[in-house]
Design an enzyme around this catalytic site. Structure first.
Site, PDB file in Angstrom:
ATOM      1  N   ASN A  41       0.304 -10.467 -14.658  1.00  0.00           N
ATOM      2  CA  ASN A  41       0.734 -11.605 -13.854  1.00  0.00           C
ATOM      3  C   ASN A  41       1.492 -12.594 -14.723  1.00  0.00           C
ATOM      4  OD1 ASN A  41      -0.297 -11.074 -11.201  1.00  0.00           O
ATOM      5  ND2 ASN A  41      -2.368 -11.504 -11.959  1.00  0.00           N
ATOM      6  N   ASN A  49       9.128 -10.305  -3.858  1.00  0.00           N
ATOM      7  CA  ASN A  49       8.126 -10.363  -4.947  1.00  0.00           C
ATOM      8  C   ASN A  49       8.822  -9.799  -6.171  1.00  0.00           C
ATOM      9  OD1 ASN A  49       4.887  -8.657  -5.269  1.00  0.00           O
ATOM     10  ND2 ASN A  49       5.606 -10.489  -6.289  1.00  0.00           N
ATOM     11  N   HIS A  83      -8.953  -9.049  -2.935  1.00  0.00           N
ATOM     12  CA  HIS A  83      -8.279  -9.873  -1.922  1.00  0.00           C
ATOM     13  C   HIS A  83      -9.298 -10.495  -0.978  1.00  0.00           C
ATOM     14  CE1 HIS A  83      -4.042  -8.637  -2.647  1.00  0.00           C
ATOM     15  NE2 HIS A  83      -4.624  -7.564  -3.138  1.00  0.00           N
ATOM     16  N   GLU A 138      -1.273 -15.745  -4.847  1.00  0.00           N
ATOM     17  CA  GLU A 138      -1.681 -14.626  -5.689  1.00  0.00           C
ATOM     18  C   GLU A 138      -2.467 -15.085  -6.926  1.00  0.00           C
ATOM     19  OE1 GLU A 138       0.721 -11.406  -6.815  1.00  0.00           O
ATOM     20  OE2 GLU A 138       2.114 -11.592  -5.118  1.00  0.00           O
ATOM     21  N   ARG A 139      -3.506 -14.335  -7.228  1.00  0.00           N
ATOM     22  CA  ARG A 139      -4.219 -14.517  -8.495  1.00  0.00           C
ATOM     23  C   ARG A 139      -3.206 -14.407  -9.631  1.00  0.00           C
ATOM     24  NH1 ARG A 139      -8.464  -9.915 -10.474  1.00  0.00           N
ATOM     25  NH2 ARG A 139      -6.540  -8.699 -10.181  1.00  0.00           N
ATOM     26  N   GLN A 170       5.418 -10.929 -11.678  1.00  0.00           N
ATOM     27  CA  GLN A 170       4.699  -9.991 -12.545  1.00  0.00           C
ATOM     28  C   GLN A 170       5.660  -9.345 -13.545  1.00  0.00           C
ATOM     29  OE1 GLN A 170       3.872  -9.719  -8.984  1.00  0.00           O
ATOM     30  NE2 GLN A 170       1.998 -10.911  -9.400  1.00  0.00           N
ATOM     31  N   ASN A 212      -6.971 -12.685  -4.969  1.00  0.00           N
ATOM     32  CA  ASN A 212      -5.715 -13.004  -4.276  1.00  0.00           C
ATOM     33  C   ASN A 212      -6.084 -13.525  -2.893  1.00  0.00           C
ATOM     34  OD1 ASN A 212      -3.554 -11.698  -6.166  1.00  0.00           O
ATOM     35  ND2 ASN A 212      -5.143 -10.137  -5.957  1.00  0.00           N
ATOM     36  N   CYS A 246      -0.148  -3.398  -8.475  1.00  0.00           N
ATOM     37  CA  CYS A 246       0.827  -4.280  -7.815  1.00  0.00           C
ATOM     38  C   CYS A 246       1.612  -3.430  -6.826  1.00  0.00           C
ATOM     39  CB  CYS A 246       1.752  -4.895  -8.866  1.00  0.00           C
ATOM     40  SG  CYS A 246       3.070  -5.901  -8.169  1.00  0.00           S
ATOM     41  N   GLY A 247       1.373  -3.659  -5.544  1.00  0.00           N
ATOM     42  CA  GLY A 247       1.949  -2.787  -4.524  1.00  0.00           C
ATOM     43  C   GLY A 247       3.465  -2.826  -4.471  1.00  0.00           C
ATOM     44  N   ASN A 248       4.040  -4.020  -4.477  1.00  0.00           N
ATOM     45  CA  ASN A 248       5.508  -4.107  -4.407  1.00  0.00           C
ATOM     46  C   ASN A 248       6.148  -3.524  -5.658  1.00  0.00           C
ATOM     47  OD1 ASN A 248       5.943  -5.365  -1.836  1.00  0.00           O
ATOM     48  ND2 ASN A 248       5.129  -7.257  -2.681  1.00  0.00           N
ATOM     49  N   THR A 293      -0.150  -5.442  -2.070  1.00  0.00           N
ATOM     50  CA  THR A 293      -1.580  -5.168  -1.889  1.00  0.00           C
ATOM     51  C   THR A 293      -2.180  -6.190  -0.932  1.00  0.00           C
ATOM     52  OG1 THR A 293      -2.007  -6.439  -3.919  1.00  0.00           O
ATOM     53  CG2 THR A 293      -1.974  -4.016  -4.091  1.00  0.00           C
ATOM     54  N   GLY A 294      -1.603  -7.409  -0.921  1.00  0.00           N
ATOM     55  CA  GLY A 294      -2.064  -8.429   0.020  1.00  0.00           C
ATOM     56  C   GLY A 294      -1.777  -8.054   1.454  1.00  0.00           C
ATOM     57  N   CYS A 319       3.338 -10.023  -1.155  1.00  0.00           N
ATOM     58  CA  CYS A 319       2.307  -9.376  -1.967  1.00  0.00           C
ATOM     59  C   CYS A 319       1.969  -8.069  -1.271  1.00  0.00           C
ATOM     60  CB  CYS A 319       1.073 -10.265  -2.097  1.00  0.00           C
ATOM     61  SG  CYS A 319      -0.245  -9.525  -3.087  1.00  0.00           S
TER      62      CYS A 319
HETATM   63  N1  LIG Z   1       2.224  -8.973  -6.039  1.00  0.00           N
HETATM   64  C1  LIG Z   1       1.401  -7.816  -6.248  1.00  0.00           C
HETATM   65  C2  LIG Z   1      -0.004  -8.140  -6.736  1.00  0.00           C
HETATM   66  C3  LIG Z   1       0.067  -8.429  -8.201  1.00  0.00           C
HETATM   67  C4  LIG Z   1      -1.266  -8.629  -8.834  1.00  0.00           C
HETATM   68  C5  LIG Z   1      -2.117  -9.687  -8.143  1.00  0.00           C
HETATM   69  N2  LIG Z   1      -1.524 -11.011  -8.317  1.00  0.00           N
HETATM   70  C6  LIG Z   1      -3.501  -9.653  -8.767  1.00  0.00           C
HETATM   71  O1  LIG Z   1      -3.770 -10.472  -9.671  1.00  0.00           O
HETATM   72  O2  LIG Z   1      -4.288  -8.793  -8.334  1.00  0.00           O
HETATM   73  C7  LIG Z   1       1.427  -6.852  -5.087  1.00  0.00           C
HETATM   74  O3  LIG Z   1       2.549  -6.678  -4.541  1.00  0.00           O
HETATM   75  O4  LIG Z   1       0.395  -6.233  -4.773  1.00  0.00           O
END
Ligand SMILES: N[C@@H](CCC[C@H](N)C(=O)O)C(=O)O
Length: 276
Positions: A64, A13, A161, A210-211, A46, A192, A73-75, A221-222, A219
Site C-alpha cells: 500500500n 485504482n 473487508h 482502503e487500508r 499500491q 478495508n 489487490c484485485g484491480n 477486492t472491495g 477497490c
Molecule cells: N485496491 C486493492 C486493495 C489493495 C490492498 C488493500 N488496500 C488492503 O490493504 O488490503 C484492490 O483492488 O483490491
C-alpha cells in the site's frame, strides 16, 4: 539504482508496476511512502512487483501507499494479468499472491476477468478479534452511533473487508468513518472499509476507504466483498455491476464453485524510471 516501471490503473485504482522477474525488488517502507507521494513522488494507491513463482506464471507482491505489504489487490491482478497475457501472447495466466492463487483471463479489449477464489466468511478468517456472525457484526464506531453504521458485513478476499450498507457516501462521511474503522481493535490486521448503496438487485454503488491507501477510485477486492456481503443479506443477486468512482466492475459469485469472478477495465497510463 534505477528501475523501469509501468503506471497502470484498474477502474481508476492506480499502481506503479515493477518487473522483478529477473532482478529482485525490495524497497523499504520509507522508500515506498516517498514513491507513493502524489506531490513529490510518482504517486499510486499500491506499488506492485511481478516476481518469479514455482507454482504460477508469476507472484504478485503488493504494498500500500503507506508502505505496508498486504495480501492481494484485485484491480492490480487485472493489470498484471493483462501485462503477462500480452507478454506471453496467452489468454489465461495464473498469478499467485500472499492471499492465495488467482487466475486472470482476457474479457475483451483492455478488459480482464480475475477468478479471486472463494470468499472467506468465518470470523477467524476475516479476521475479527472475537467471534461474531460475519453477515452482520456489532461495531461501535467511536462516538458515532449512526444507525447506518450498525451491523456491517465482514468478508475476506485474501484481505480483510468490512462493508456498511448505506446511501451516505459523501467524501466527509467516508473519510471520517473509514479512517476510524480502518484500525478499529475488532480488526487485528486492520480493514478495508466499504460503503455500499444497493441501487437494485444487480446494481451497487460503492466507495471504499482502503487500508493503507485511504479513499481510492476503486477497490477490486472491495467490490467482491461488497457483492458477497449484500448477497449474504439477501439485498442483491449473486451477480451485480458495482459502480465505483473510477468506472464499473462486474462481480459474479458463482453458486457452483463458490468462487468470486471480477471483470473490469485495465489502462496503461505511462512508463517511467524509479530512482531507488
Ligand atoms: N485496491 C486493492 C486493495 C489493495 C490492498 C488493500 N488496500 C488492503 O490493504 O488490503 C484492490 O483492488 O483490491
Amino acid at each position: 539504482m534505477t528501475r523501469p516501471f509501468v503506471k497502470m490503473n484498474g477502474a481508476g485504482n492506480d499502481f506503479v508496476v515493477v518487473n522483478a522477474l529477473e532482478q529482485p525488488f525490495a524497497p523499504g517502507e520509507d522508500q515506498i511512502r516517498a514513491l507513493g507521494d502524489r506531490q513529490t513522488g510518482e504517486g499510486f494507491d499500491q506499488l506492485i512487483a511481478i516476481e518469479p513463482s514455482d507454482t504460477a506464471d508469476a507472484f504478485m507482491r503488493v504494498w500500500n501507499a503507506d508502505g505496508s505489504m498486504v495480501e492481494t489487490c484485485g484491480n492490480a491482478l487485472r493489470c498484471v494479468g493483462w501485462l503477462l497475457m500480452q507478454a506471453n501472447a496467452s489468454d489465461r495466466v495464473v498469478i499467485d499472491t500472499a492471499g492465495g492463487p488467482t487466475t486472470a483471463t482476457r474479457a475483451g479489449d483492455h478488459r480482464v476477468t480475475v477468478d479471486m477464489g472463494k470468499p472467506r466468511l468465518d470470523w477467524t478468517q476475516v479476521p475479527l478479534a472475537e467471534e461474531m456472525d460475519t453477515r452482520g457484526i456489532e461495531l461501535q464506531v467511536g462516538p458515532i452511533d449512526a444507525p447506518i453504521l450498525h451491523t456491517p458485513g465482514a468478508v475476506s478476499m485474501g484481505n480483510p473487508h468490512v462493508v456498511f450498507f448505506t446511501d451516505r457516501q459523501d467524501d466527509g462521511f467516508v473519510t471520517g468513518s473509514g479512517s476510524l474503522v480502518e484500525h478499529h481493535p475488532l480488526f487485528p490486521q486492520g480493514v478495508n472499509v466499504g460503503f455500499a448503496n444497493v441501487l437494485d438487485r444487480d446494481h451497487i454503488r460503492l466507495r471504499v476507504w482502503e487500508r493503507g491507501a485511504g479513499l481510492t477510485k476503486a477497490c477490486g477486492t472491495g467490490a467482491c466483498a461488497a457483492l458477497v456481503a449484500t448477497a449474504r443479506r439477501g439485498l442483491t443477486e449473486r451477480k451485480a455491476t458495482v459502480v465505483v468512482d473510477g468506472g464499473e466492475l462486474v462481480i459474479d459469485w458463482d453458486a457452483q464453485t463458490d468462487h468470486v469472478l471480477m471483470t473490469g477495465p485495465v489502462e496503461i497510463e505511462r512508463t517511467g524510471v524509479l530512482s531507488i
